[in-house]
Write a protein that holds these residues in place. Structure first.
Motif, PDB file in Angstrom:
ATOM      1  N   GLY A  30       0.811  -1.206   0.000  1.00 22.47           N
ATOM      2  CA  GLY A  30       0.000   0.000   0.000  1.00 22.47           C
ATOM      3  C   GLY A  30       0.842   1.252   0.000  1.00 22.47           C
ATOM      4  O   GLY A  30       0.539   2.229  -0.702  1.00 22.47           O
ATOM      5  N   LEU A  31       1.920   1.237   0.787  1.00 18.80           N
ATOM      6  CA  LEU A  31       2.808   2.401   0.844  1.00 18.80           C
ATOM      7  C   LEU A  31       3.559   2.589  -0.472  1.00 18.80           C
ATOM      8  O   LEU A  31       3.756   3.721  -0.945  1.00 18.80           O
ATOM      9  CB  LEU A  31       3.800   2.237   1.995  1.00 18.80           C
ATOM     10  N   LEU A  32       3.965   1.477  -1.086  1.00 15.36           N
ATOM     11  CA  LEU A  32       4.682   1.553  -2.361  1.00 15.36           C
ATOM     12  C   LEU A  32       3.788   2.016  -3.502  1.00 15.36           C
ATOM     13  O   LEU A  32       4.197   2.814  -4.353  1.00 15.36           O
ATOM     14  CB  LEU A  32       5.289   0.187  -2.703  1.00 15.36           C
ATOM     15  N   SER A  33       2.542   1.515  -3.527  1.00 17.01           N
ATOM     16  CA  SER A  33       1.631   1.824  -4.638  1.00 17.01           C
ATOM     17  C   SER A  33       0.809   3.082  -4.412  1.00 17.01           C
ATOM     18  O   SER A  33       0.279   3.663  -5.354  1.00 17.01           O
ATOM     19  CB  SER A  33       0.687   0.640  -4.883  1.00 17.01           C
ATOM     20  N   GLY A  34       0.679   3.501  -3.141  1.00 14.51           N
ATOM     21  CA  GLY A  34      -0.161   4.654  -2.834  1.00 14.51           C
ATOM     22  C   GLY A  34      -1.641   4.321  -2.840  1.00 14.51           C
ATOM     23  O   GLY A  34      -2.480   5.217  -2.950  1.00 14.51           O
ATOM     24  N   SER A  35      -1.981   3.037  -2.693  1.00  9.26           N
ATOM     25  CA  SER A  35      -3.382   2.593  -2.775  1.00  9.26           C
ATOM     26  C   SER A  35      -4.068   2.622  -1.405  1.00  9.26           C
ATOM     27  O   SER A  35      -3.607   1.972  -0.457  1.00  9.26           O
ATOM     28  CB  SER A  35      -3.439   1.176  -3.350  1.00  9.26           C
ATOM     29  N   LEU A  36      -5.179   3.364  -1.308  1.00 11.57           N
ATOM     30  CA  LEU A  36      -5.977   3.395  -0.082  1.00 11.57           C
ATOM     31  C   LEU A  36      -6.635   2.042   0.160  1.00 11.57           C
ATOM     32  O   LEU A  36      -6.746   1.595   1.287  1.00 11.57           O
ATOM     33  CB  LEU A  36      -7.043   4.499  -0.172  1.00 11.57           C
ATOM     34  N   SER A  37      -7.095   1.394  -0.948  1.00 12.21           N
ATOM     35  CA  SER A  37      -7.741   0.088  -0.774  1.00 12.21           C
ATOM     36  C   SER A  37      -6.790  -0.930  -0.172  1.00 12.21           C
ATOM     37  O   SER A  37      -7.195  -1.728   0.655  1.00 12.21           O
ATOM     38  CB  SER A  37      -8.257  -0.506  -2.064  1.00 12.21           C
ATOM     39  N   LEU A  38      -5.510  -0.920  -0.594  1.00 12.70           N
ATOM     40  CA  LEU A  38      -4.536  -1.853  -0.027  1.00 12.70           C
ATOM     41  C   LEU A  38      -4.256  -1.525   1.438  1.00 12.70           C
ATOM     42  O   LEU A  38      -4.174  -2.421   2.275  1.00 12.70           O
ATOM     43  CB  LEU A  38      -3.224  -1.805  -0.815  1.00 12.70           C
ATOM     44  N   LEU A  39      -4.117  -0.237   1.749  1.00 15.04           N
ATOM     45  CA  LEU A  39      -3.864   0.164   3.131  1.00 15.04           C
ATOM     46  C   LEU A  39      -5.054  -0.186   4.024  1.00 15.04           C
ATOM     47  O   LEU A  39      -4.883  -0.631   5.149  1.00 15.04           O
ATOM     48  CB  LEU A  39      -3.568   1.675   3.201  1.00 15.04           C
ATOM     49  N   SER A  40      -6.268   0.017   3.489  1.00 16.08           N
ATOM     50  CA  SER A  40      -7.469  -0.322   4.269  1.00 16.08           C
ATOM     51  C   SER A  40      -7.524  -1.833   4.496  1.00 16.08           C
ATOM     52  O   SER A  40      -7.897  -2.305   5.569  1.00 16.08           O
ATOM     53  CB  SER A  40      -8.731   0.164   3.559  1.00 16.08           C
ATOM     54  N   ASP A  41      -7.145  -2.590   3.476  1.00 16.06           N
ATOM     55  CA  ASP A  41      -7.107  -4.042   3.607  1.00 16.06           C
ATOM     56  C   ASP A  41      -6.066  -4.463   4.649  1.00 16.06           C
ATOM     57  O   ASP A  41      -6.271  -5.409   5.403  1.00 16.06           O
ATOM     58  CB  ASP A  41      -6.786  -4.660   2.246  1.00 16.06           C
TER      59      ASP A  41
END
Length: 301
Positions: A30-41
């Motif tokens: 999530g930190l590498l991609s900047g994805s909120l969905s990954l961070l939320s997951d």
């Protein structure tokens, strides 16, 4: 039964380890991609690992035999844990809803490729975790709450995979917070019934029984002339406890015991009552209401 408990414990341990690994993996992704969905997951998986540990210990505590201090045993430990886990899910989902709205207002660049790879691996691990706990979740509210944690993460991973594909193909930035929003709404929707049910059990509300039907069934026993002061409550989602006063003809104790057995069989076979306490009376309370109104009874006296 002991072998089943050992198997459940092993599943809990394996699922916990899987979730810790997934959490670290998704957090980095999530930190590498900047994805909120990954961070939320990742946050969901972190809460999963926490909830699984709680559920495991609650499950072990719930299996303890009754003591002089806890005569009904320790099953409520699992109900309390189910409530805590469900509330935790709702709080995390509410936080992610706020973050999703912020991302709608200010879209950020997301690396779809990294997001896609991490999401696929996470989905496989989450799916394995749900399979491991699927059977036990059907019979235990505590394990069901944990199972819903895992199922929500599996669904979230599917959402992230779809989001990543759309970002890669169409470069749509807002699909990432949209998926986070939808998954959070779904998790809240699934968690609220568990919160309601656990509150119902802890408040000792009556289970779904027809008290009038119970009264009619007990009155079919020839020796019983009245039924009153009926109470019913749940120890956990499966075990129903019931107490009742019955008016009976003036009989020897040996005959009364046989009638008690008939009452217990009716309540167990037709209403799934696990434990019943019966108070026999001749005339006392004959005209009392089936469900006692304590306040009315006090004023009448």
């Amino acid at each position: 039964m002991e072998n089943h408990n050992v198997q459940t414990g092993r599943r809990f341990l394996l699922v916990t380890l899987l979730n810790i690994i997934i959490t670290l993996f998704e957090l980095a992704g999530g930190l590498l991609s900047g994805s909120l969905s990954l961070l939320s997951d990742a946050f969901h998986n972190f809460s999963d690992a926490f909830s699984i540990v709680l559920s495991y210990f609650a499950n072990r505590i719930g299996k303890r035999t009754p003591t002089l201090k806890n005569t009904y045993g320790f099953r409520r430990a699992e109900i309390l844990t189910a409530l805590l886990n469900s509330i935790l899910l709702i709080v995390i989902s509410a936080f992610l809803l706020i973050e999703a709205f912020k991302r709608f207002a200010h879209p950020e660049e997301v690396q779809g490729g990294v997001m896609f790879i991490v999401a696929v691996i996470s989905f496989a691990a989450n799916l394995l975790s749900t399979i491991l706990l699927n059977h036990d979740s059907k019979h235990n509210l505590n394990i069901r709450a944990t199972y819903l944690h895992l199922l929500s993460d599996a669904l979230a991973s599917v959402g992230v995979i779809i989001s990543a594909a759309l970002i890669i193909i169409f470069h749509i930035k807002w699909v990432d917070p949209l998926m986070s929003f939808l998954v959070s709404i779904y998790i809240i929707y699934e968690s609220l019934p568990i919160v309601h049910k656990t509150f119902t059990i802890l408040m000792e509300a009556s289970p779904k029984l027809s008290f009038e039907e119970i009264k009619k069934d007990l009155l079919t026993i020839p020796e019983i002339t009245g039924v009153h002061h009926l109470h019913a409550w749940l120890i956990d989602e499966n075990e129903i406890i019931l107490s009742v006063h019955v008016n009976m003809k003036d009989l020897p104790l040996s005959q009364t015991e046989r009638i008690y057995l008939k009452i217990e069989n009716i309540l167990k076979q037709r209403y799934n009552v696990s434990h019943v306490t019966i108070q026999a009376e001749c005339n006392r309370g004959r005209n009392t209401e089936l469900i006692l109104n304590e306040e009315k009874s006090f004023h009448n006296n």
